[in-house]
Design a protein around this motif. Sequence first.
Motif, short mmCIF file in Angstrom:
data_model
loop_
_atom_site.label_atom_id
_atom_site.label_comp_id
_atom_site.label_asym_id
_atom_site.label_seq_id
_atom_site.Cartn_x
_atom_site.Cartn_y
_atom_site.Cartn_z
N ASN A 144 11.61 -0.62 -4.45
CA ASN A 144 12.81 -1.39 -5.41
C ASN A 144 12.12 -2.04 -4.95
O ASN A 144 12.65 -3.30 -6.01
CB ASN A 144 13.83 -1.28 -4.70
CG ASN A 144 14.41 0.54 -5.70
OD1 ASN A 144 14.22 0.46 -6.46
ND2 ASN A 144 15.47 0.83 -4.58
N ALA A 145 10.62 -2.66 -4.64
CA ALA A 145 10.70 -4.27 -4.25
C ALA A 145 9.34 -5.16 -5.64
O ALA A 145 9.34 -3.38 -6.26
CB ALA A 145 10.04 -4.76 -3.00
N VAL A 146 9.79 -5.65 -5.95
CA VAL A 146 8.77 -6.02 -7.41
C VAL A 146 8.37 -7.52 -6.61
O VAL A 146 9.45 -8.12 -6.28
CB VAL A 146 9.83 -6.17 -8.41
CG1 VAL A 146 10.69 -6.79 -8.26
CG2 VAL A 146 8.51 -6.31 -10.08
N VAL A 147 6.72 -7.60 -6.57
CA VAL A 147 6.54 -8.34 -6.75
C VAL A 147 5.75 -9.53 -7.38
O VAL A 147 4.85 -8.65 -8.15
CB VAL A 147 4.80 -8.53 -5.68
CG1 VAL A 147 4.67 -9.84 -5.08
CG2 VAL A 147 6.04 -7.61 -4.64
N PRO A 148 5.94 -10.62 -8.54
CA PRO A 148 5.77 -10.54 -9.75
C PRO A 148 4.41 -12.19 -9.33
O PRO A 148 5.08 -12.92 -8.52
CB PRO A 148 6.88 -11.78 -10.39
CG PRO A 148 8.07 -12.02 -9.39
CD PRO A 148 7.57 -11.07 -8.36
N LEU A 149 3.22 -11.43 -10.07
CA LEU A 149 2.74 -12.43 -10.24
C LEU A 149 2.14 -12.99 -10.96
O LEU A 149 2.28 -12.76 -11.58
CB LEU A 149 0.86 -12.11 -9.77
CG LEU A 149 0.86 -11.06 -8.08
CD1 LEU A 149 -0.03 -9.89 -8.09
CD2 LEU A 149 1.57 -11.24 -7.18
N VAL A 198 11.88 -11.96 -0.37
CA VAL A 198 11.23 -12.22 0.61
C VAL A 198 9.35 -12.57 0.24
O VAL A 198 9.40 -12.13 -0.26
CB VAL A 198 10.84 -10.86 1.17
CG1 VAL A 198 9.80 -10.60 2.77
CG2 VAL A 198 12.73 -10.51 1.92
N ASP A 199 9.72 -13.32 0.32
CA ASP A 199 7.59 -14.20 0.21
C ASP A 199 7.18 -12.40 0.91
O ASP A 199 7.24 -12.38 2.47
CB ASP A 199 7.71 -15.16 1.69
CG ASP A 199 5.94 -15.86 0.87
OD1 ASP A 199 5.67 -14.89 0.67
OD2 ASP A 199 5.57 -16.69 2.10
N PRO A 200 6.50 -11.92 0.08
CA PRO A 200 5.46 -10.69 0.39
C PRO A 200 4.58 -11.02 1.69
O PRO A 200 4.29 -10.07 2.89
CB PRO A 200 5.15 -10.26 -0.26
CG PRO A 200 4.62 -11.65 -1.73
CD PRO A 200 5.62 -12.49 -1.51
#
Length: 478
Positions: A74-79, A43-45
């Motif tokens: 459990n969502a992880v957003v890699p930057l 999902v695009d945050p």
Amino acid sequence: MGIVAGLDSSPEFTRIVVCDADTGAVLKQGYAPHPVEGRPSDVDPQAWLLSLGEAAGGGLLEGVQAIGVSAQQNAVVPLDAQGNTVRPALVGGDKRAQVAAADLVDALGGREAWAQAVGCVPQAAQPVTKLRWLNKTEPDAALRTAVLLQAHDWLVWQLLGRPVRRTTDRGGASGTGYWSAATGSYRSDLVELALGHQVMLPEVIGPAEAAGTTPEGLLISAGTGETMAAAFGLGIGLGDAVVSLGASGSVMAVHREALVDNTGMITSLADATGMHLPVVTTLNAVRTLRGAVEMLGLSDLESLSDLAMKSTPGSHGLVLLPYLEGERTPNLPHTAGTLSGLRRESMKPEHLARAAFEGMLCGLADALDVLRGRGVEVRRVFLLGAAAELSAVQAAAPALFGAQVVVPQPADYAAIGAARQAAWALGASQGTLDPRTPPMWQGPAAQILEPGEELAVGQAVRQQFVAVREQMYPGAFR
């Protein structure tokens, strides 16, 4: 103190509640679905921000002094190093990562090693496992990842205008698989084991600390995961447990210390108050009831409940071990369900219906006993989920659980918990609240169910269930 807001960004929608900071009374609410179809794994945050903006429309936040953020776990957003998303956020119970979970367990030396390290054994849904999947499947994206945030961390960071400082809380951090609730510290070596290199991780701040203040003067609290926010919104404390009835089930309770469980049945999370929140899950809860509905040719769960009420405790000797999808508690991943005690007089639809309810609740009572066996006190059980309203559940649960059962009225307790956190951070910043003691808000409206004279009958039903379980799977809980 004025008014505060809590927002809950769940997998499907954003809900905002505006509350009186002193009493917790809900004054206004907003809602908007995420502009995403279904429940995808990526999902695009930005979708979370779009629904947040829509939910806050119509001047909903006018006069609000502080906001708390709850979001899906459990969502992880890699930057990347500039703070841009490397790829869409990895969310949900990502079945793609099942092989990665097994790889990680083996790479550290087994389930026991993980339980000792961070209080949980990697599952497909967890951020640490998703990092392993990313490293193996999208190595270029993994290599570009410089910062890791969870959903609530990312939303807090966005609300604050993307400052240099990035924060999280104990509750959210404890679900990542690379932060230990027992030691209160990150295991960056486990991030490297999963992702292949070191990254920046958000600073873990205290329950009453503020993540920051917007240029307009709006205070943003630490935020937390949905589970911890819901527990805080319900107002549970020592002696309380929460049983959630979804397709699968979960049992959690407040405890003073982190529980290390070498079997991996207990996931050792932190809560949103500085305490601990050990969780035990079962794979089979309402899916057991839905299976019985189909087997009996009924239309819905209400019909199954009505039918079950025509039977009696113990279901005329019928016992259903509800391990339809295998089971995690006890750890029997490759089993199937078992129907035992068939006699001519027990072969009636109402007895099978009752056995489905008793089997589901006895499975959850087993999970409660895992916590009790480790010294967790359980005097009250909060029962959540639509199935908690069914008469067959309410009739059997208190005696099978051996405790008072509280069935709260439906509400978005995660958003309320986020608002309560905002009130705490606001009060602590103003010096009107003790940073060690959260604001005392009124509890939820609820039905109270006592085991009463049915306790002995309920315990006999439990013994009948345990006897069949031990016969089929001797030593399953040793």
